[in-house]
Design a protein around this motif. Structure first.
Motif, PDB file in Angstrom:
ATOM      1  N   THR A 440       0.637  -1.325   0.125  1.00  0.00           N
ATOM      2  CA  THR A 440      -0.057  -0.053  -0.174  1.00  0.00           C
ATOM      3  C   THR A 440       0.996   1.294   0.018  1.00  0.00           C
ATOM      4  O   THR A 440       0.568   2.060  -0.637  1.00  0.00           O
ATOM      5  N   LYS A 445       0.545   2.996  -6.668  1.00  0.00           N
ATOM      6  CA  LYS A 445       0.594   4.194  -7.349  1.00  0.00           C
ATOM      7  C   LYS A 445      -0.797   5.094  -6.799  1.00  0.00           C
ATOM      8  O   LYS A 445      -1.914   4.226  -6.449  1.00  0.00           O
ATOM      9  N   GLN A 446      -0.799   6.369  -6.843  1.00  0.00           N
ATOM     10  CA  GLN A 446      -2.085   7.192  -6.344  1.00  0.00           C
ATOM     11  C   GLN A 446      -3.421   6.805  -6.999  1.00  0.00           C
ATOM     12  O   GLN A 446      -4.381   6.885  -6.294  1.00  0.00           O
ATOM     13  N   ASN A 447      -3.503   6.413  -8.311  1.00  0.00           N
ATOM     14  CA  ASN A 447      -4.605   6.166  -9.040  1.00  0.00           C
ATOM     15  C   ASN A 447      -5.046   4.782  -8.913  1.00  0.00           C
ATOM     16  O   ASN A 447      -6.151   4.247  -9.513  1.00  0.00           O
ATOM     17  N   ASP A 448      -4.282   3.915  -8.363  1.00  0.00           N
ATOM     18  CA  ASP A 448      -4.614   2.348  -8.218  1.00  0.00           C
ATOM     19  C   ASP A 448      -5.701   2.306  -7.240  1.00  0.00           C
ATOM     20  O   ASP A 448      -6.038   3.144  -6.275  1.00  0.00           O
ATOM     21  N   TYR A 449      -6.543   1.341  -7.364  1.00  0.00           N
ATOM     22  CA  TYR A 449      -7.754   1.086  -6.462  1.00  0.00           C
ATOM     23  C   TYR A 449      -7.113  -0.076  -5.344  1.00  0.00           C
ATOM     24  O   TYR A 449      -6.491  -1.081  -5.620  1.00  0.00           O
ATOM     25  N   TRP A 450      -7.651   0.304  -3.916  1.00  0.00           N
ATOM     26  CA  TRP A 450      -7.247  -0.531  -2.899  1.00  0.00           C
ATOM     27  C   TRP A 450      -8.457  -1.230  -2.277  1.00  0.00           C
ATOM     28  O   TRP A 450      -9.572  -0.495  -2.279  1.00  0.00           O
ATOM     29  N   GLN A 502      -9.556   4.739  -4.041  1.00  0.00           N
ATOM     30  CA  GLN A 502      -8.070   4.885  -4.663  1.00  0.00           C
ATOM     31  C   GLN A 502      -7.200   5.160  -3.847  1.00  0.00           C
ATOM     32  O   GLN A 502      -7.372   5.527  -2.451  1.00  0.00           O
ATOM     33  N   LYS A 503      -5.776   4.392  -3.850  1.00  0.00           N
ATOM     34  CA  LYS A 503      -4.904   4.745  -3.082  1.00  0.00           C
ATOM     35  C   LYS A 503      -4.641   5.960  -2.396  1.00  0.00           C
ATOM     36  O   LYS A 503      -4.285   6.027  -1.358  1.00  0.00           O
ATOM     37  N   LYS A 504      -4.863   6.866  -3.130  1.00  0.00           N
ATOM     38  CA  LYS A 504      -4.545   8.446  -2.699  1.00  0.00           C
ATOM     39  C   LYS A 504      -5.415   8.848  -1.443  1.00  0.00           C
ATOM     40  O   LYS A 504      -5.215   9.505  -0.708  1.00  0.00           O
ATOM     41  N   TYR A 505      -6.463   7.847  -1.315  1.00  0.00           N
ATOM     42  CA  TYR A 505      -7.280   8.159  -0.179  1.00  0.00           C
ATOM     43  C   TYR A 505      -7.015   7.126   0.980  1.00  0.00           C
ATOM     44  O   TYR A 505      -7.991   7.060   2.090  1.00  0.00           O
ATOM     45  N   VAL A 507      -4.409   6.206   3.953  1.00  0.00           N
ATOM     46  CA  VAL A 507      -3.215   6.952   4.811  1.00  0.00           C
ATOM     47  C   VAL A 507      -2.905   6.217   6.002  1.00  0.00           C
ATOM     48  O   VAL A 507      -3.541   5.276   6.553  1.00  0.00           O
TER      49      VAL A 507
END
Length: 540
Positions: A440, A445-450, A502-505, A507
């Motif tokens: 993670t 990457k930032q736009n990958d899905y988690w 998305q990975k950018k969310y 933390v």
């Protein structure tokens, strides 16, 4: 000239004399575009390294045999061990043939199609670098009609004088370096070459000692023979055979490539830092030249102080007589939120800040001048730098991280489970708390899905989003959510809620345990825990 047909011809002859009778016990790869063959004869162990890199194709002999533990892939194992009976080269092409008792291995240099093929006496053709069935079939048909020689190819050209362009069409394997050498040797003015001059050049490649030419000014390195004239050089090294010359050539070439790469990194960094420091110095100089407004703000503060009874909260400006020039009425801007006393203090504070700002600007000017001087001295060092150590020293001085030390994506990728969904979408699954964090926080990457099963322990799952503009279909999201549910404590449940975002969310807050994260936003899918048949497990 290291790719020249005639150098390869001589190399094949040397290998034939040295390696015939050896057994190839293993063929493997642990590095992109390189195949290693392990050779054994009694107590003697050697290895051949075959590079299919289009820019740097080669075969080199190594005495030290080392087998890595990671990222190793075996090739041609069903035909090994096999005894090496002879090594030859095609009469008219850069194809080297290794004849074994069970099959033949062909090393072919053909630009982007450079490859290694194994053709068994009874069985299907195999390739080292992925090739289509049509390419493999065509190659097998081609070599079945090709003559291979074990000696030196003394070609015969009937015409006394030949045109260079026509020569390359009729004998493409001769190569432009041999033709250019012939032009220099014969001092030809036109594109015509005498057959005698051409034969003389080819004979020199056959009989003279190999030489590595090094141009330290341009970082160029070339392999030729003693009489070669087409290479500029500052120094040269002479060798008894092509095997040792090629080994030295490759070591030196990789070394010079590393030096050249480091030089480019330093030059780019220096250029950026010099520009940034120069701009900073210009800005500081402008500030010093503009001077301080300390006196102006102190005067305004004193005028306000004298007229404090005329000030009222809520006013944004006031007209007052200038006590320093009674014939002048001035307009003073005020902060409507401040009381009269606060507006007076505001201007005294501005005066103080102006004084401190000028002092800091003067100090910063001295520091920036020193920094600029240091960078200019480093630039002079770079001009004089010659060795790898010189460049490492400059990189350390400039605090430049060596990119070589960074771990490539592929190394990290091997730590996760890997699925391919509908033959298009790559999905990676953590194996434990440590790899969940790695997946993670480092790999995604930032736009990958988690993805993660809600309210239960489980693996972090990442869906690689190669094209964010295209978007990911809902059915793919559901298939990946099922994988996340399957790799969780809820894998035996009927239906499982899975969070995704998305990975950018995603933390990780300070103090969180390994594998724990927080979501800034999320959506939920209710899915059945399973690995759908559309999801292929990949073993990297």
């Amino acid at each position: 000239m290291f790719k020249s047909y005639f150098i390869l011809n001589r190399l094949a002859n040397e290998f034939n004399q040295k390696l015939t009778g050896f057994y190839v016990t293993r063929a493997f790869s642990f590095e992109k575009e390189k195949l290693a063959l392990l050779l054994n004869k009694g107590d003697e162990e050697l290895s051949l390294e075959l590079s299919v890199n289009p820019q740097l194709p080669y075969i080199t002999l190594k005495r030290k045999v080392s087998i890595p533990r990671k990222n190793l892939v075996d090739f041609f194992s069903s035909f090994l061990p096999a005894k090496l009976e002879s090594i030859g080269i095609s009469e008219r092409d850069r194809i080297i043939k290794f004849l074994f008792d069970k099959a033949s291995i062909y090393f072919t240099i053909r630009g982007k199609n450079t490859n290694v093929f194994l053709i068994p006496f009874d069985g299907e053709i195999e390739s080292f670098k992925k090739s289509s069935e049509e390419v493999k079939k065509d190659f097998k048909n081609e070599v079945s009609k090709t003559s291979f020689i074990s000696g030196f190819n003394n070609i015969e050209i009937k015409d006394t004088i030949v045109d260079a362009t026509q020569l390359r069409k009729e004998y493409p394997f001769i190569g432009k370096e041999i033709i250019n050498e012939a032009k220099l040797c014969g001092e030809e003015i036109s594109d015509k070459i005498t057959t005698g001059t051409l034969t003389k050049v080819i004979e020199s490649v056959r009989s003279e000692k190999p030489v590595v030419f090094i141009d330290e000014d341009s970082n160029e390195i070339n392999l030729g023979v003693e009489s070669s004239k087409i290479f500029s050089f500052t120094k040269k090294e002479i060798f008894p055979n092509v095997i040792s010359a090629l080994d030295y050539f490759l070591i030196k070439k990789y070394s010079l490539a590393g030096v050249s790469n480091k030089k480019k990194i330093i030059e780019k960094h220096l250029e950026r830092e010099l520009q940034k420091t120069t701009n900073k110095l210009n800005d500081v100089n402008l500030k010093i030249q503009r001077g301080s407004k300390e006196e102006e703000y102190n005067r305004i503060a004193n005028i306000l102080l004298v007229n404090i009874d005329k000030l009222h909260k809520g006013s944004d400006k006031i007209e007052l007589t200038n006590i320093y020039n009674t014939n002048e009425i001035i307009i003073i801007m005020l902060d409507p939120k401040h009381a009269p006393k606060q507006n007076v203090e505001m201007y005294f504070e501005k005066a103080k800040n102006e004084r401190l700002s000028l002092v800091k600007a003067t100090q910063l000017e001295e520091e920036t001048k020193k920094r600029l001087s240091a960078l200019q001295k480093t630039k002079e060092k770079l001009i004089k730098a010659e060795t790898t150590d010189d460049y490492y020293s400059i990189m350390k001085e400039l605090k430049i991280n060596d990119d070589v030390k960074k771990k490539p994506d592929n190394d990290i990728k091997n730590k996760f489970r890997h699925y391919l969904v509908e033959k298009k979408y790559h999905v990676f699954v953590g194996k434990d708390s440590k790899t969940n964090d790695l997946l993670t926080l480092k790999f995604a990457k930032q736009n990958d899905y988690w993805f993660h099963a809600r309210s239960v322990s489980g693996s972090h799952v990442i869906l690689r989003n190669e094209n964010p503009k295209e978007g990911v279909p809902k059915n793919i999201l559901k298939l990946v959510a099922s994988i996340a549910a399957y790799h969780s404590k809820a894998k035996t449940a009927g239906m499982v809620p899975v969070s995704y975002t998305q990975k950018k969310y995603v933390v990780k807050k300070k103090g969180m345990e390994p594998g724990k994260v927080a979501l800034l936003k999320e959506e939920v899918l209710i899915v059945e825990p399973e690995i759908n048949k559309k999801c292929e497990y990949i073993t990297d």
